[in-house]
Design an enzyme around this catalytic site. Structure first.
Site, PDB file in Angstrom:
ATOM      1  N   ASP A 153       0.782  -1.197  -0.031  1.00 13.75           N
ATOM      2  CA  ASP A 153       0.000  -0.102  -0.081  1.00 13.75           C
ATOM      3  C   ASP A 153       1.028   1.246   0.116  1.00 13.75           C
ATOM      4  O   ASP A 153       2.218   1.264   0.325  1.00 13.75           O
ATOM      5  CB  ASP A 153      -1.056   0.012   1.276  1.00 13.75           C
ATOM      6  CG  ASP A 153      -2.166   0.722   1.183  1.00 13.75           C
ATOM      7  OD1 ASP A 153      -2.073   1.773   0.038  1.00 13.75           O
ATOM      8  OD2 ASP A 153      -3.316   0.679   1.641  1.00 13.75           O
ATOM      9  N   CYS A 154       0.460   2.298  -0.285  1.00 10.91           N
ATOM     10  CA  CYS A 154       1.231   3.549  -0.690  1.00 10.91           C
ATOM     11  C   CYS A 154       1.986   3.979   0.831  1.00 10.91           C
ATOM     12  O   CYS A 154       1.324   4.418   1.603  1.00 10.91           O
ATOM     13  CB  CYS A 154       0.393   4.726  -1.346  1.00 10.91           C
ATOM     14  SG  CYS A 154      -0.005   4.184  -3.021  1.00 10.91           S
TER      15      CYS A 154
END
Length: 524
Positions: A150-151
Protein backbone atom coordinates in the site's frame (compact mmCIF):
# COMPACT_ATOMS: atom_id res chain seq x y z
CA UNK A 1 -1.17 4.51 -24.54
CA UNK A 2 -3.70 2.28 -22.88
CA UNK A 3 -7.16 3.64 -22.14
CA UNK A 4 -6.61 6.54 -24.54
CA UNK A 5 -3.74 7.79 -22.40
CA UNK A 6 -5.85 8.11 -19.26
CA UNK A 7 -4.84 5.01 -17.32
CA UNK A 8 -2.67 1.94 -17.32
CA UNK A 9 -3.79 -1.67 -17.23
CA UNK A 10 -3.27 -2.37 -13.52
CA UNK A 11 -6.22 -1.69 -11.24
CA UNK A 12 -5.82 -1.94 -7.48
CA UNK A 13 -9.21 -3.40 -6.75
CA UNK A 14 -11.16 -4.96 -5.16
CA UNK A 15 -11.10 -4.23 -1.44
CA UNK A 16 -12.25 -7.54 0.01
CA UNK A 17 -11.40 -7.19 3.70
CA UNK A 18 -14.04 -8.42 6.12
CA UNK A 19 -16.42 -5.69 7.31
CA UNK A 20 -15.84 -6.81 10.90
CA UNK A 21 -16.71 -3.61 12.78
CA UNK A 22 -19.53 -1.17 11.91
CA UNK A 23 -17.31 1.83 12.70
CA UNK A 24 -14.78 1.09 9.98
CA UNK A 25 -14.62 3.97 7.50
CA UNK A 26 -13.85 1.75 4.51
CA UNK A 27 -16.35 -0.99 5.21
CA UNK A 28 -18.42 0.71 2.52
CA UNK A 29 -15.93 -0.54 -0.11
CA UNK A 30 -16.15 -4.21 0.82
CA UNK A 31 -18.59 -7.00 -0.11
CA UNK A 32 -19.62 -7.41 3.55
CA UNK A 33 -19.05 -9.40 6.72
CA UNK A 34 -19.37 -12.98 5.46
CA UNK A 35 -16.23 -14.86 4.33
CA UNK A 36 -18.11 -17.05 1.85
CA UNK A 37 -19.95 -14.11 0.30
CA UNK A 38 -16.71 -12.15 0.00
CA UNK A 39 -14.96 -15.15 -1.55
CA UNK A 40 -17.66 -15.61 -4.19
CA UNK A 41 -17.78 -11.89 -4.89
CA UNK A 42 -14.05 -11.58 -5.45
CA UNK A 43 -13.89 -14.67 -7.65
CA UNK A 44 -16.41 -13.15 -10.03
CA UNK A 45 -14.92 -9.65 -9.76
CA UNK A 46 -11.43 -10.83 -10.69
CA UNK A 47 -12.59 -13.04 -13.54
CA UNK A 48 -14.70 -10.21 -14.93
CA UNK A 49 -11.79 -7.79 -14.79
CA UNK A 50 -9.02 -10.01 -16.10
CA UNK A 51 -10.65 -12.50 -18.45
CA UNK A 52 -11.78 -11.66 -21.95
CA UNK A 53 -11.96 -12.91 -25.49
CA UNK A 54 -8.30 -14.00 -25.68
CA UNK A 55 -7.04 -16.46 -23.03
CA UNK A 56 -3.44 -15.62 -23.95
CA UNK A 57 -3.70 -12.15 -22.44
CA UNK A 58 -5.05 -10.48 -19.34
CA UNK A 59 -7.63 -7.85 -20.18
CA UNK A 60 -6.39 -5.85 -17.17
CA UNK A 61 -4.50 -6.82 -14.03
CA UNK A 62 -6.64 -6.81 -10.88
CA UNK A 63 -5.17 -6.54 -7.39
CA UNK A 64 -6.76 -7.85 -4.21
CA UNK A 65 -6.32 -5.67 -1.14
CA UNK A 66 -5.48 -5.26 1.70
CA UNK A 67 -3.62 -8.40 2.78
CA UNK A 68 -4.20 -8.96 5.64
CA UNK A 69 -6.33 -8.06 8.66
CA UNK A 70 -6.95 -4.49 7.53
CA UNK A 71 -10.10 -2.90 8.96
CA UNK A 72 -9.09 0.12 11.04
CA UNK A 73 -8.38 3.65 9.82
CA UNK A 74 -7.95 5.99 12.76
CA UNK A 75 -9.79 5.23 15.96
CA UNK A 76 -9.21 6.87 19.33
CA UNK A 77 -5.56 7.61 18.64
CA UNK A 78 -4.65 4.35 16.90
CA UNK A 79 -4.15 4.61 13.14
CA UNK A 80 -3.65 2.04 10.41
CA UNK A 81 0.04 2.92 10.01
CA UNK A 82 0.87 1.80 13.55
CA UNK A 83 -1.80 -0.82 14.25
CA UNK A 84 -0.74 -4.35 15.14
CA UNK A 85 -3.66 -6.67 14.42
CA UNK A 86 -3.55 -9.59 16.85
CA UNK A 87 -5.45 -12.39 15.11
CA UNK A 88 -5.82 -15.99 16.20
CA UNK A 89 -5.00 -18.79 13.78
CA UNK A 90 -8.64 -19.82 13.83
CA UNK A 91 -9.88 -16.34 12.90
CA UNK A 92 -7.27 -16.04 10.18
CA UNK A 93 -8.32 -19.38 8.72
CA UNK A 94 -12.09 -19.02 8.80
CA UNK A 95 -12.63 -15.25 8.54
CA UNK A 96 -9.70 -13.18 7.31
CA UNK A 97 -8.17 -15.54 4.73
CA UNK A 98 -10.98 -17.17 2.69
CA UNK A 99 -11.67 -14.22 0.40
CA UNK A 100 -7.97 -13.74 -0.34
CA UNK A 101 -7.51 -17.41 -1.11
CA UNK A 102 -10.48 -17.24 -3.47
CA UNK A 103 -9.00 -14.12 -5.01
CA UNK A 104 -5.61 -15.55 -5.94
CA UNK A 105 -6.04 -19.30 -6.20
CA UNK A 106 -5.42 -20.46 -9.80
CA UNK A 107 -8.64 -22.48 -9.54
CA UNK A 108 -10.71 -19.47 -8.49
CA UNK A 109 -10.11 -15.77 -9.16
CA UNK A 110 -6.45 -16.14 -10.19
CA UNK A 111 -5.73 -12.47 -9.54
CA UNK A 112 -2.41 -11.21 -10.84
CA UNK A 113 -1.81 -8.76 -7.99
CA UNK A 114 -1.98 -8.48 -4.20
CA UNK A 115 -1.54 -5.40 -2.05
CA UNK A 116 -0.02 -5.84 1.40
CA UNK A 117 -1.60 -3.64 4.05
CA UNK A 118 -0.35 -0.88 6.35
CA UNK A 119 -0.99 -2.76 9.57
CA UNK A 120 1.08 -5.46 11.18
CA UNK A 121 -0.33 -8.94 11.81
CA UNK A 122 0.73 -10.57 15.04
CA UNK A 123 3.74 -8.31 15.38
CA UNK A 124 5.03 -8.38 11.80
CA UNK A 125 4.14 -5.62 9.30
CA UNK A 126 2.17 -7.12 6.44
CA UNK A 127 4.65 -5.95 3.79
CA UNK A 128 7.51 -7.65 5.66
CA UNK A 129 5.51 -10.72 6.58
CA UNK A 130 6.99 -13.83 4.99
CA UNK A 131 4.21 -15.99 6.42
CA UNK A 132 1.56 -13.94 4.60
CA UNK A 133 3.24 -13.13 1.32
CA UNK A 134 5.33 -16.21 0.61
CA UNK A 135 4.31 -19.14 2.81
CA UNK A 136 0.57 -18.53 2.51
CA UNK A 137 -0.05 -16.64 -0.73
CA UNK A 138 2.58 -18.12 -3.03
CA UNK A 139 3.38 -21.53 -1.60
CA UNK A 140 0.06 -22.61 -0.10
CA UNK A 141 -2.44 -20.87 -2.39
CA UNK A 142 -0.35 -20.91 -5.57
CA UNK A 143 -0.34 -17.18 -6.24
CA UNK A 144 1.31 -16.14 -9.49
CA UNK A 145 1.70 -12.40 -9.84
CA UNK A 146 3.21 -9.32 -8.23
CA UNK A 147 2.78 -8.00 -4.70
CA UNK A 148 2.68 -4.25 -4.15
CA UNK A 149 2.78 -2.36 -0.91
CA UNK A 150 0.00 0.00 0.00
CA UNK A 151 1.26 3.52 -0.60
CA UNK A 152 4.13 4.36 1.78
CA UNK A 153 3.58 1.13 3.73
CA UNK A 154 7.26 0.22 3.29
CA UNK A 155 8.19 3.44 5.07
CA UNK A 156 5.81 2.42 7.86
CA UNK A 157 7.72 -0.83 8.38
CA UNK A 158 10.67 1.28 9.49
CA UNK A 159 9.19 4.57 10.73
CA UNK A 160 5.84 3.54 12.24
CA UNK A 161 6.10 -0.10 13.28
CA UNK A 162 9.84 0.17 14.05
CA UNK A 163 10.14 -3.43 12.93
CA UNK A 164 13.58 -2.86 11.40
CA UNK A 165 16.47 -0.82 12.74
CA UNK A 166 17.89 0.54 9.48
CA UNK A 167 16.89 1.47 5.95
CA UNK A 168 19.06 -1.36 4.59
CA UNK A 169 17.32 -3.88 6.80
CA UNK A 170 13.93 -2.57 5.72
CA UNK A 171 14.69 -2.98 2.02
CA UNK A 172 15.88 -6.51 2.63
CA UNK A 173 12.95 -7.38 4.92
CA UNK A 174 10.17 -6.45 2.49
CA UNK A 175 11.81 -8.00 -0.59
CA UNK A 176 12.76 -11.17 1.32
CA UNK A 177 9.18 -11.49 2.56
CA UNK A 178 7.89 -11.52 -1.02
CA UNK A 179 6.89 -7.92 -1.76
CA UNK A 180 7.80 -6.81 -5.28
CA UNK A 181 6.75 -3.17 -5.69
CA UNK A 182 6.92 -0.20 -3.34
CA UNK A 183 4.07 2.24 -3.87
CA UNK A 184 6.12 5.03 -2.40
CA UNK A 185 9.62 6.47 -2.24
CA UNK A 186 11.28 4.29 0.37
CA UNK A 187 12.83 1.73 -1.98
CA UNK A 188 13.78 4.27 -4.67
CA UNK A 189 15.46 6.40 -2.03
CA UNK A 190 17.18 3.64 -0.06
CA UNK A 191 17.61 0.58 -2.29
CA UNK A 192 20.76 1.82 -4.08
CA UNK A 193 22.58 2.18 -0.78
CA UNK A 194 21.29 -1.18 0.46
CA UNK A 195 22.77 -2.84 -2.64
CA UNK A 196 26.08 -1.06 -2.09
CA UNK A 197 26.03 -2.33 1.49
CA UNK A 198 25.72 -5.92 0.34
CA UNK A 199 22.03 -6.73 -0.12
CA UNK A 200 21.69 -9.63 -2.58
CA UNK A 201 20.63 -8.69 -6.10
CA UNK A 202 18.75 -11.99 -6.25
CA UNK A 203 15.97 -10.29 -4.26
CA UNK A 204 15.64 -7.75 -7.05
CA UNK A 205 15.68 -10.47 -9.67
CA UNK A 206 12.77 -12.25 -8.02
CA UNK A 207 10.74 -9.04 -7.73
CA UNK A 208 11.41 -8.08 -11.34
CA UNK A 209 10.45 -11.52 -12.64
CA UNK A 210 7.12 -11.26 -10.80
CA UNK A 211 6.52 -7.76 -12.14
CA UNK A 212 7.53 -8.38 -15.77
CA UNK A 213 5.63 -11.67 -15.86
CA UNK A 214 2.39 -9.78 -15.31
CA UNK A 215 3.39 -7.15 -17.86
CA UNK A 216 3.97 -9.93 -20.38
CA UNK A 217 0.56 -11.40 -19.62
CA UNK A 218 -0.86 -7.95 -20.37
CA UNK A 219 0.84 -8.00 -23.76
CA UNK A 220 3.15 -5.08 -23.12
CA UNK A 221 6.01 -6.67 -25.05
CA UNK A 222 4.01 -8.09 -27.95
CA UNK A 223 3.03 -6.47 -31.26
CA UNK A 224 -0.15 -4.46 -30.90
CA UNK A 225 -1.73 -6.20 -33.87
CA UNK A 226 -1.68 -9.52 -32.00
CA UNK A 227 -3.83 -8.27 -29.16
CA UNK A 228 -7.61 -7.87 -29.18
CA UNK A 229 -7.81 -5.32 -26.37
CA UNK A 230 -5.60 -2.71 -28.04
CA UNK A 231 -8.30 -2.36 -30.67
CA UNK A 232 -10.85 -1.11 -28.16
CA UNK A 233 -11.72 2.59 -28.37
CA UNK A 234 -13.90 5.10 -26.57
CA UNK A 235 -17.09 3.74 -28.11
CA UNK A 236 -17.06 0.93 -25.52
CA UNK A 237 -17.07 3.47 -22.66
CA UNK A 238 -20.37 4.75 -21.25
CA UNK A 239 -22.34 2.65 -23.71
CA UNK A 240 -26.07 2.11 -23.32
CA UNK A 241 -25.29 -1.39 -22.09
CA UNK A 242 -22.96 -0.03 -19.40
CA UNK A 243 -25.53 2.54 -18.30
CA UNK A 244 -28.08 -0.24 -17.98
CA UNK A 245 -25.66 -2.31 -15.87
CA UNK A 246 -25.18 0.65 -13.51
CA UNK A 247 -28.95 0.96 -13.15
CA UNK A 248 -29.49 -2.76 -12.58
CA UNK A 249 -26.71 -2.84 -9.97
CA UNK A 250 -28.46 -0.06 -8.07
CA UNK A 251 -31.84 -1.78 -8.37
CA UNK A 252 -30.50 -5.08 -7.09
CA UNK A 253 -28.56 -3.54 -4.21
CA UNK A 254 -31.38 -1.56 -2.60
CA UNK A 255 -32.85 -3.29 0.46
CA UNK A 256 -36.42 -3.05 1.75
CA UNK A 257 -36.28 -3.48 5.53
CA UNK A 258 -39.84 -2.62 6.58
CA UNK A 259 -43.14 -2.36 4.71
CA UNK A 260 -46.06 -2.26 7.14
CA UNK A 261 -49.45 -2.89 5.58
CA UNK A 262 -47.90 -2.94 2.10
CA UNK A 263 -47.31 0.81 2.19
CA UNK A 264 -45.03 0.41 -0.79
CA UNK A 265 -45.16 0.58 -3.69
CA UNK A 266 -46.80 3.99 -4.11
CA UNK A 267 -48.94 4.76 -7.13
CA UNK A 268 -47.58 7.31 -9.58
CA UNK A 269 -50.59 9.62 -9.71
CA UNK A 270 -50.49 13.13 -11.08
CA UNK A 271 -52.98 14.10 -8.38
CA UNK A 272 -50.68 13.10 -5.53
CA UNK A 273 -47.92 15.17 -3.95
CA UNK A 274 -44.87 13.68 -2.28
CA UNK A 275 -43.10 15.51 0.51
CA UNK A 276 -39.40 14.76 0.16
CA UNK A 277 -37.39 15.63 3.25
CA UNK A 278 -33.79 15.15 4.31
CA UNK A 279 -30.19 16.10 3.75
CA UNK A 280 -29.56 13.25 1.29
CA UNK A 281 -32.59 13.94 -0.91
CA UNK A 282 -30.56 16.05 -3.32
CA UNK A 283 -27.43 13.94 -3.00
CA UNK A 284 -25.44 13.80 -6.21
CA UNK A 285 -21.91 13.35 -4.92
CA UNK A 286 -22.98 11.21 -1.95
CA UNK A 287 -24.63 8.51 -4.06
CA UNK A 288 -21.23 7.69 -5.56
CA UNK A 289 -19.66 6.60 -2.26
CA UNK A 290 -15.86 6.83 -2.53
CA UNK A 291 -13.29 5.99 -5.20
CA UNK A 292 -15.55 6.88 -8.09
CA UNK A 293 -14.81 7.93 -11.64
CA UNK A 294 -16.31 10.72 -13.72
CA UNK A 295 -19.95 9.74 -14.12
CA UNK A 296 -21.73 10.86 -17.31
CA UNK A 297 -24.71 11.88 -15.19
CA UNK A 298 -25.87 11.66 -11.58
CA UNK A 299 -29.51 11.06 -10.67
CA UNK A 300 -30.25 12.09 -7.11
CA UNK A 301 -33.15 10.63 -5.11
CA UNK A 302 -35.27 13.71 -5.63
CA UNK A 303 -34.50 13.65 -9.36
CA UNK A 304 -35.78 10.10 -9.55
CA UNK A 305 -38.93 10.72 -7.50
CA UNK A 306 -39.77 13.88 -9.47
CA UNK A 307 -40.07 11.76 -12.60
CA UNK A 308 -43.13 10.05 -11.07
CA UNK A 309 -45.01 12.64 -8.99
CA UNK A 310 -45.07 16.28 -7.99
CA UNK A 311 -42.58 16.91 -5.19
CA UNK A 312 -42.40 19.45 -2.37
CA UNK A 313 -38.96 19.51 -0.77
CA UNK A 314 -37.67 20.56 2.63
CA UNK A 315 -34.20 20.02 4.10
CA UNK A 316 -35.32 19.16 7.62
CA UNK A 317 -31.76 19.18 8.96
CA UNK A 318 -28.18 18.76 7.86
CA UNK A 319 -26.36 15.46 8.12
CA UNK A 320 -24.22 16.26 11.13
CA UNK A 321 -24.95 19.40 13.08
CA UNK A 322 -27.30 20.54 15.85
CA UNK A 323 -29.40 22.98 13.80
CA UNK A 324 -33.10 22.23 14.43
CA UNK A 325 -34.50 25.38 12.88
CA UNK A 326 -35.60 23.72 9.65
CA UNK A 327 -37.56 20.87 11.26
CA UNK A 328 -40.74 22.94 11.59
CA UNK A 329 -40.73 23.74 7.87
CA UNK A 330 -40.29 20.05 7.05
CA UNK A 331 -43.29 19.26 9.22
CA UNK A 332 -45.41 21.80 7.34
CA UNK A 333 -44.46 20.24 4.00
CA UNK A 334 -45.23 16.72 5.30
CA UNK A 335 -48.57 17.79 6.73
CA UNK A 336 -49.78 18.93 3.30
CA UNK A 337 -48.50 16.03 1.20
CA UNK A 338 -50.12 12.75 0.19
CA UNK A 339 -47.16 10.90 1.70
CA UNK A 340 -43.66 11.68 2.92
CA UNK A 341 -40.31 10.26 1.85
CA UNK A 342 -37.46 11.06 4.25
CA UNK A 343 -34.00 10.55 2.77
CA UNK A 344 -31.40 10.58 5.53
CA UNK A 345 -28.27 8.67 6.53
CA UNK A 346 -24.57 9.40 6.30
CA UNK A 347 -21.91 10.42 3.78
CA UNK A 348 -18.14 10.64 3.37
CA UNK A 349 -17.87 13.27 6.09
CA UNK A 350 -18.95 10.52 8.51
CA UNK A 351 -17.19 7.45 7.05
CA UNK A 352 -14.21 7.44 4.73
CA UNK A 353 -10.64 6.27 4.21
CA UNK A 354 -8.62 7.54 7.14
CA UNK A 355 -11.74 8.18 9.23
CA UNK A 356 -13.56 5.67 11.43
CA UNK A 357 -16.72 6.45 13.32
CA UNK A 358 -16.97 6.70 17.08
CA UNK A 359 -20.77 6.37 17.12
CA UNK A 360 -23.11 4.34 14.90
CA UNK A 361 -26.17 6.42 15.82
CA UNK A 362 -27.70 8.68 13.19
CA UNK A 363 -25.48 11.77 13.31
CA UNK A 364 -26.63 15.27 14.24
CA UNK A 365 -30.34 15.74 14.89
CA UNK A 366 -31.51 13.43 12.12
CA UNK A 367 -33.32 10.99 14.41
CA UNK A 368 -35.19 13.84 16.10
CA UNK A 369 -36.09 15.29 12.70
CA UNK A 370 -37.26 11.93 11.36
CA UNK A 371 -39.54 11.28 14.31
CA UNK A 372 -40.94 14.83 14.29
CA UNK A 373 -41.74 14.72 10.57
CA UNK A 374 -43.26 11.24 10.92
CA UNK A 375 -45.52 12.51 13.71
CA UNK A 376 -46.87 15.42 11.69
CA UNK A 377 -47.09 13.79 8.27
CA UNK A 378 -50.59 13.56 6.85
CA UNK A 379 -49.95 10.35 4.97
CA UNK A 380 -47.67 7.32 5.22
CA UNK A 381 -43.96 7.85 5.80
CA UNK A 382 -41.05 6.07 4.13
CA UNK A 383 -37.51 6.40 5.46
CA UNK A 384 -34.65 5.93 2.99
CA UNK A 385 -31.08 5.67 4.25
CA UNK A 386 -27.94 6.36 2.24
CA UNK A 387 -24.59 5.12 3.55
CA UNK A 388 -22.13 2.27 3.36
CA UNK A 389 -21.94 1.48 7.06
CA UNK A 390 -25.13 1.10 9.06
CA UNK A 391 -26.71 3.32 11.69
CA UNK A 392 -28.78 2.25 14.67
CA UNK A 393 -32.47 2.26 13.77
CA UNK A 394 -33.73 0.61 16.95
CA UNK A 395 -35.80 3.68 17.94
CA UNK A 396 -37.19 4.04 14.43
CA UNK A 397 -37.76 0.44 13.40
CA UNK A 398 -40.88 -0.05 15.53
CA UNK A 399 -42.25 3.49 15.25
CA UNK A 400 -45.81 3.04 13.97
CA UNK A 401 -45.63 6.41 12.20
CA UNK A 402 -42.80 5.17 9.99
CA UNK A 403 -44.43 2.75 7.62
CA UNK A 404 -41.52 1.60 5.47
CA UNK A 405 -37.72 1.67 5.63
CA UNK A 406 -35.28 1.30 2.74
CA UNK A 407 -31.48 1.00 2.89
CA UNK A 408 -30.03 2.22 -0.40
CA UNK A 409 -26.29 2.21 0.30
CA UNK A 410 -24.37 4.38 -2.15
CA UNK A 411 -26.26 3.40 -5.33
CA UNK A 412 -24.16 5.19 -7.95
CA UNK A 413 -24.93 7.31 -10.98
CA UNK A 414 -28.46 5.93 -11.50
CA UNK A 415 -29.22 5.55 -7.80
CA UNK A 416 -32.09 8.04 -7.72
CA UNK A 417 -33.76 6.39 -10.69
CA UNK A 418 -33.42 2.91 -9.16
CA UNK A 419 -34.80 4.12 -5.83
CA UNK A 420 -37.82 5.71 -7.51
CA UNK A 421 -38.48 2.59 -9.55
CA UNK A 422 -38.69 0.60 -6.33
CA UNK A 423 -40.79 3.22 -4.52
CA UNK A 424 -43.32 3.20 -7.36
CA UNK A 425 -43.33 -0.50 -8.13
CA UNK A 426 -41.60 -0.68 -11.48
CA UNK A 427 -39.06 -2.92 -9.75
CA UNK A 428 -39.62 -5.30 -6.85
CA UNK A 429 -36.84 -4.95 -4.26
CA UNK A 430 -34.63 -8.00 -3.83
CA UNK A 431 -31.52 -6.70 -2.06
CA UNK A 432 -30.22 -8.19 1.19
CA UNK A 433 -28.10 -6.67 3.94
CA UNK A 434 -24.48 -7.81 3.69
CA UNK A 435 -23.64 -6.77 7.24
CA UNK A 436 -25.34 -6.79 10.62
CA UNK A 437 -27.11 -3.63 11.80
CA UNK A 438 -26.19 -3.28 15.48
CA UNK A 439 -27.61 -1.15 18.25
CA UNK A 440 -25.55 1.91 19.10
CA UNK A 441 -24.31 0.44 22.39
CA UNK A 442 -22.34 -2.17 20.46
CA UNK A 443 -19.45 0.27 20.11
CA UNK A 444 -19.18 0.48 23.91
CA UNK A 445 -18.79 -3.26 24.25
CA UNK A 446 -15.82 -3.96 21.99
CA UNK A 447 -12.72 -2.05 20.96
CA UNK A 448 -11.99 -1.57 17.28
CA UNK A 449 -8.52 -2.91 18.03
CA UNK A 450 -10.01 -6.24 19.11
CA UNK A 451 -9.72 -8.42 16.01
CA UNK A 452 -11.43 -11.41 17.61
CA UNK A 453 -14.55 -12.59 15.83
CA UNK A 454 -15.84 -14.83 18.60
CA UNK A 455 -17.40 -13.71 21.89
CA UNK A 456 -14.91 -13.19 24.68
CA UNK A 457 -16.16 -12.82 28.25
CA UNK A 458 -12.81 -11.50 29.44
CA UNK A 459 -12.68 -8.57 27.01
CA UNK A 460 -16.44 -8.13 26.78
CA UNK A 461 -16.45 -8.72 23.02
CA UNK A 462 -20.05 -9.82 22.22
CA UNK A 463 -18.95 -11.41 18.95
CA UNK A 464 -18.77 -10.00 15.45
CA UNK A 465 -20.99 -10.56 12.41
CA UNK A 466 -24.03 -12.77 12.19
CA UNK A 467 -21.81 -15.81 12.67
CA UNK A 468 -20.75 -14.96 16.20
CA UNK A 469 -22.69 -11.96 17.57
CA UNK A 470 -24.68 -13.09 20.60
CA UNK A 471 -26.78 -9.95 21.07
CA UNK A 472 -29.97 -8.80 19.39
CA UNK A 473 -29.42 -7.10 16.05
CA UNK A 474 -31.60 -4.27 14.80
CA UNK A 475 -31.60 -5.96 11.41
CA UNK A 476 -29.71 -9.17 10.72
CA UNK A 477 -27.33 -10.04 7.93
CA UNK A 478 -29.38 -11.20 4.94
CA UNK A 479 -32.50 -9.21 5.83
CA UNK A 480 -34.46 -7.99 2.84
CA UNK A 481 -38.15 -7.89 1.93
CA UNK A 482 -39.93 -8.03 -1.42
CA UNK A 483 -43.25 -6.97 -2.88
CA UNK A 484 -43.73 -10.61 -3.85
CA UNK A 485 -45.31 -13.14 -1.49
CA UNK A 486 -43.32 -16.34 -1.18
CA UNK A 487 -44.60 -19.69 0.04
CA UNK A 488 -42.64 -22.84 0.73
CA UNK A 489 -43.13 -26.13 2.48
CA UNK A 490 -40.91 -29.01 3.52
CA UNK A 491 -41.54 -32.39 1.98
CA UNK A 492 -40.75 -35.70 3.55
CA UNK A 493 -37.63 -37.28 2.10
CA UNK A 494 -35.64 -40.28 3.09
CA UNK A 495 -32.91 -39.48 5.57
CA UNK A 496 -30.72 -42.16 3.98
CA UNK A 497 -28.83 -41.94 0.71
CA UNK A 498 -27.51 -44.91 -1.22
CA UNK A 499 -23.74 -44.71 -1.69
CA UNK A 500 -24.04 -47.09 -4.63
CA UNK A 501 -26.56 -44.79 -6.31
CA UNK A 502 -24.23 -41.81 -5.89
CA UNK A 503 -21.26 -43.76 -7.22
CA UNK A 504 -23.18 -44.96 -10.28
CA UNK A 505 -24.07 -41.37 -11.22
CA UNK A 506 -20.49 -40.12 -11.19
CA UNK A 507 -18.54 -39.65 -14.39
CA UNK A 508 -15.69 -42.08 -15.04
CA UNK A 509 -13.07 -39.36 -14.65
CA UNK A 510 -14.46 -38.09 -11.37
CA UNK A 511 -15.22 -41.57 -10.12
CA UNK A 512 -11.64 -42.70 -10.55
CA UNK A 513 -10.44 -39.77 -8.42
CA UNK A 514 -13.25 -40.24 -5.91
CA UNK A 515 -12.65 -43.98 -5.59
CA UNK A 516 -8.92 -43.49 -5.05
CA UNK A 517 -9.62 -40.93 -2.34
CA UNK A 518 -12.24 -43.19 -0.75
CA UNK A 519 -9.86 -46.16 -0.68
CA UNK A 520 -7.16 -43.96 0.78
CA UNK A 521 -9.49 -42.81 3.54
CA UNK A 522 -10.57 -46.34 4.28
CA UNK A 523 -6.96 -47.53 4.38
CA UNK A 524 -6.07 -44.71 6.76
Amino acid sequence: MNNVGNAGLSFWAPNLNIFRDPRWGRGQETPGEDPYLNAQYVKNFIQGMQNGSDPNYLKVSACCKHFAGYSLENWQGMDRFHFNAIISEQDLADTYFPAFESCISPNSGAASGIMCSYNAVNGIPSCANDFLLTTTARQKWGFEGYITSDCDAVSDVFNSHHYTNSTDATCSAVLSAGMDIDCGNFLPDNLPQALKDGMSTSLLDTALVNLFSVQMRLGMFDPLDNQPYTKLNTTVINSKQHQKIALVAAQEGIVLLKNDNSTLPFSASSEEVAAVVGSNAMAHVTIQGNYYGNAPYLISPIDGISAYVKVNYSLGCNINDDDKTKIAEACEVAAMATYTIIIAGIDQSIESEGHDRVSISLPGVQEEMIQAVADCSKGPVVLVLLGGGHVDLSNIKDDPNINAIIWAGYPGQSGGQALAQILYGDISPAGRLVSTMYKSDYVNQVSMEDMGMRPNKTSGNPGRSYRFFEGEAVYEFGTGLSYTTFQFQFTNVSSFLSLQAIESSLSDEFYTEYKAEKLGILAA
